[in-house]
Design an enzyme around this catalytic site. Structure first.
Site, PDB file in Angstrom:
ATOM      1  CE  LYS A 107       4.191   0.559  -2.135  1.00 62.65           C
ATOM      2  NZ  LYS A 107       5.006   1.230  -1.295  1.00 62.65           N
ATOM      3  NE  ARG A 163       8.281   2.336  -6.850  1.00 63.53           N
ATOM      4  CZ  ARG A 163       8.530   2.149  -6.345  1.00 63.53           C
ATOM      5  NH1 ARG A 163       9.035   2.257  -4.981  1.00 63.53           N
ATOM      6  NH2 ARG A 163       7.802   0.551  -6.110  1.00 63.53           N
ATOM      7  NE  ARG A 176      10.025  -5.793   2.843  1.00 67.84           N
ATOM      8  CZ  ARG A 176      10.027  -4.713   2.573  1.00 67.84           C
ATOM      9  NH1 ARG A 176       7.970  -4.794   1.397  1.00 67.84           N
ATOM     10  NH2 ARG A 176      10.901  -3.756   1.865  1.00 67.84           N
ATOM     11  NE  ARG A 182      12.242  -5.798  -0.627  1.00 67.40           N
ATOM     12  CZ  ARG A 182      11.013  -4.475  -1.129  1.00 67.40           C
ATOM     13  NH1 ARG A 182       9.811  -5.186  -1.163  1.00 67.40           N
ATOM     14  NH2 ARG A 182      11.314  -3.563  -1.820  1.00 67.40           N
ATOM     15  NE  ARG A 186      13.103   0.386  -0.627  1.00 70.51           N
ATOM     16  CZ  ARG A 186      12.748  -0.733   0.305  1.00 70.51           C
ATOM     17  NH1 ARG A 186      13.635  -1.067   1.672  1.00 70.51           N
ATOM     18  NH2 ARG A 186      11.072  -1.042   0.390  1.00 70.51           N
TER      19      ARG A 186
HETATM   20  P1  AP5 Z   1       4.897  -3.591   2.802  1.00 69.68           P
HETATM   21  O1  AP5 Z   1       3.428  -4.432   2.371  1.00 69.68           O
HETATM   22  O2  AP5 Z   1       5.962  -4.501   2.170  1.00 69.68           O
HETATM   23  O3  AP5 Z   1       5.486  -2.017   2.663  1.00 69.68           O
HETATM   24  P2  AP5 Z   1       5.652  -1.586   0.816  1.00 69.68           P
HETATM   25  O4  AP5 Z   1       4.684  -0.033   0.895  1.00 69.68           O
HETATM   26  O5  AP5 Z   1       4.363  -2.112  -0.121  1.00 69.68           O
HETATM   27  O6  AP5 Z   1       6.863  -1.960   1.025  1.00 69.68           O
HETATM   28  P3  AP5 Z   1       7.755  -1.513  -0.138  1.00 69.68           P
HETATM   29  O7  AP5 Z   1       9.555  -1.584   0.803  1.00 69.68           O
HETATM   30  O8  AP5 Z   1       7.382  -3.382  -1.270  1.00 69.68           O
HETATM   31  O9  AP5 Z   1       7.580  -0.534  -1.055  1.00 69.68           O
HETATM   32  P4  AP5 Z   1       8.667   0.063  -2.145  1.00 69.68           P
HETATM   33  O10 AP5 Z   1       7.611   1.109  -3.396  1.00 69.68           O
HETATM   34  O11 AP5 Z   1       9.534  -0.219  -1.990  1.00 69.68           O
HETATM   35  O12 AP5 Z   1       9.374  -1.489  -2.437  1.00 69.68           O
HETATM   36  P5  AP5 Z   1       9.009  -2.127  -3.884  1.00 69.68           P
HETATM   37  O13 AP5 Z   1       8.775  -3.162  -4.018  1.00 69.68           O
HETATM   38  O14 AP5 Z   1       7.317  -1.520  -4.722  1.00 69.68           O
HETATM   39  O15 AP5 Z   1       5.376  -3.841   4.472  1.00 69.68           O
HETATM   40  C1  AP5 Z   1       6.176  -3.314   4.891  1.00 69.68           C
HETATM   41  C2  AP5 Z   1       6.382  -5.069   6.379  1.00 69.68           C
HETATM   42  O16 AP5 Z   1       5.789  -3.984   6.999  1.00 69.68           O
HETATM   43  C3  AP5 Z   1       6.436  -5.994   6.088  1.00 69.68           C
HETATM   44  O17 AP5 Z   1       7.107  -6.551   6.795  1.00 69.68           O
HETATM   45  C4  AP5 Z   1       4.950  -6.089   6.727  1.00 69.68           C
HETATM   46  O18 AP5 Z   1       4.575  -7.749   7.120  1.00 69.68           O
HETATM   47  C5  AP5 Z   1       5.004  -5.201   7.536  1.00 69.68           C
HETATM   48  N1  AP5 Z   1       3.622  -4.393   7.646  1.00 69.68           N
HETATM   49  C6  AP5 Z   1       2.819  -3.623   6.030  1.00 69.68           C
HETATM   50  N2  AP5 Z   1       2.011  -3.374   6.778  1.00 69.68           N
HETATM   51  C7  AP5 Z   1       1.538  -3.216   8.266  1.00 69.68           C
HETATM   52  C8  AP5 Z   1       1.225  -3.157   9.007  1.00 69.68           C
HETATM   53  N3  AP5 Z   1      -0.265  -2.606   8.905  1.00 69.68           N
HETATM   54  N4  AP5 Z   1       0.781  -3.795  10.495  1.00 69.68           N
HETATM   55  C9  AP5 Z   1       2.545  -4.207  11.318  1.00 69.68           C
HETATM   56  N5  AP5 Z   1       3.240  -4.497   9.891  1.00 69.68           N
HETATM   57  C10 AP5 Z   1       3.081  -4.030   8.922  1.00 69.68           C
HETATM   58  O19 AP5 Z   1      10.288  -1.481  -5.224  1.00 69.68           O
HETATM   59  C11 AP5 Z   1      11.777  -2.063  -4.984  1.00 69.68           C
HETATM   60  C12 AP5 Z   1      12.341  -1.434  -6.160  1.00 69.68           C
HETATM   61  O20 AP5 Z   1      12.321  -1.271  -7.443  1.00 69.68           O
HETATM   62  C13 AP5 Z   1      12.369   0.082  -5.820  1.00 69.68           C
HETATM   63  O21 AP5 Z   1      13.145   0.473  -4.575  1.00 69.68           O
HETATM   64  C14 AP5 Z   1      12.747   0.889  -7.061  1.00 69.68           C
HETATM   65  O22 AP5 Z   1      14.874   0.408  -7.755  1.00 69.68           O
HETATM   66  C15 AP5 Z   1      12.487  -0.354  -8.040  1.00 69.68           C
HETATM   67  N6  AP5 Z   1      10.634  -0.314  -8.379  1.00 69.68           N
HETATM   68  C16 AP5 Z   1       9.674  -0.566  -8.208  1.00 69.68           C
HETATM   69  N7  AP5 Z   1       8.241  -0.038  -8.710  1.00 69.68           N
HETATM   70  C17 AP5 Z   1       8.955   0.997  -9.595  1.00 69.68           C
HETATM   71  C18 AP5 Z   1       8.770   1.314  -9.925  1.00 69.68           C
HETATM   72  N8  AP5 Z   1       7.669   2.507 -10.536  1.00 69.68           N
HETATM   73  N9  AP5 Z   1       9.856   2.962 -10.916  1.00 69.68           N
HETATM   74  C19 AP5 Z   1      10.308   2.810 -10.635  1.00 69.68           C
HETATM   75  N10 AP5 Z   1      11.128   1.887  -9.716  1.00 69.68           N
HETATM   76  C20 AP5 Z   1      10.272   1.653  -9.412  1.00 69.68           C
END
Ligand code: AP5
Length: 235
Positions: free
Chosen positions: A18, A94, A133, A166, A177
């Site tokens: 994402k 979410r 990552r 991270r 997660r």
């Molecule tokens: P990446 O693009 O970072 O993937 P992502 O889907 O964004 O994964 P996240 O881990 O950031 O999502 P998340 O939802 O757990 O975390 P968030 O920060 O939102 O890609 C991942 C890796 O793969 C990278 O290394 C990238 O280079 C690689 N990659 C990507 N695409 C690729 C491809 N096609 N091919 C090869 N490699 C690839 O949330 C963190 C925390 O915040 C949550 O756990 C929660 O505690 C809190 N939080 C955030 N939002 C909310 C909410 N709405 N409600 C409640 N709590 C929340």
């Protein structure tokens, strides 16, 4: 001409890509990228009152309470990106309750959503991506030790910031997660299905492959046009 004012939410499990995709939509299509995860990590690093409130949830891979997330995003949607009405929300909503909260905020502002894009890949791919990552400590850009390497090891291509791991990418927290996401996803997808906004995007493959796939989808929906794409590419 491009449909510049598209407003979407980008849904999907941790590691679906994402953040990486939303970054490309921002750079190439001009849709402002807003990530709840990034906002929270930034506030935690600065030690603000909000950062202190969300720290334990983020560190443990649990969801921050719905009301607080909606309040934060309502504020961000108003405060940032003046003049840019198109946006892509990454990691929000979410839960179905957050989706309803977002709808209320957008209805008040007269800015309805154009779509909810659900991107995903098999679990083993998600785990591999998260475990490898790297993130820029300055601008938040994403890299991967094998599949999305920076040009210079340990250094961000875009801003020369230092790349770090991270804290929530530890194996136990990754498992939490993924489990938390699996508990929330069905009602969330039903919410957008009922509104006929849900579109599915296959997230398997290199990030550029997934981006091309998303652009094909956006073209079918009339959100971007080929000429615009060509112009962007030649910039
Ligand atoms: P990446 O693009 O970072 O993937 P992502 O889907 O964004 O994964 P996240 O881990 O950031 O999502 P998340 O939802 O757990 O975390 P968030 O920060 O939102 O890609 C991942 C890796 O793969 C990278 O290394 C990238 O280079 C690689 N990659 C990507 N695409 C690729 C491809 N096609 N091919 C090869 N490699 C690839 O949330 C963190 C925390 O915040 C949550 O756990 C929660 O505690 C809190 N939080 C955030 N939002 C909310 C909410 N709405 N409600 C409640 N709590 C929340």
């Amino acid at each position: 001409m491009a449909a510049a004012n598209i407003r979407i939410v980008l849904l999907g499990p941790p590691g679906a890509g994402k953040g990486s995709l939303a970054q490309l939509f921002d750079q190439r299509l001009g849709w402002r990228h807003l990530s709840t995860g990034e906002i929270f990590r930034h506030e935690i690093a600065k030690g603000t009152a909000l950062g202190r409130r969300v720290q334990r949830y983020v560190a443990n891979g649990r969801l921050v309470p719905d009301a607080l997330v909606v309040e934060v995003m309502a504020h961000r949607l108003t405060a940032s990106g003046k003049g840019r009405r198109g946006f892509v929300l990454d990691g929000f909503p979410r839960t179905a309750a957050q989706a309803a909260g977002l709808d209320a905020v957008l209805t008040r502002r007269g800015l309805p959503l154009d779509g909810a894009i659900y991107v995903t890949s098999p679990r083993e791919v998600l785990v591999r991506r998260l475990a490898g990552r790297l993130v820029c400590s300055r601008c938040g850009a994403n890299y991967h030790v094998r599949t999305m390497r920076p040009k210079r090891p340990g250094v961000c291509d875009q801003c020369r910031g230092a790349l770090t791991t991270r804290k929530d990418d530890q194996p136990a927290t990754i498992r939490t997660r993924l489990r938390v996401d699996a508990q929330q996803v069905k009602p969330l997808l039903s919410y957008y299905q009922q509104q006929r906004l849900l579109r599915r995007l296959n997230g398997i493959g290199h990030i550029e492959t997934v981006y091309r796939r998303s652009r094909q989808l956006f073209r079918r929906l009339g959100w971007v046009k080929s000429a615009h794409d060509r112009a962007q590419k030649s910039r």
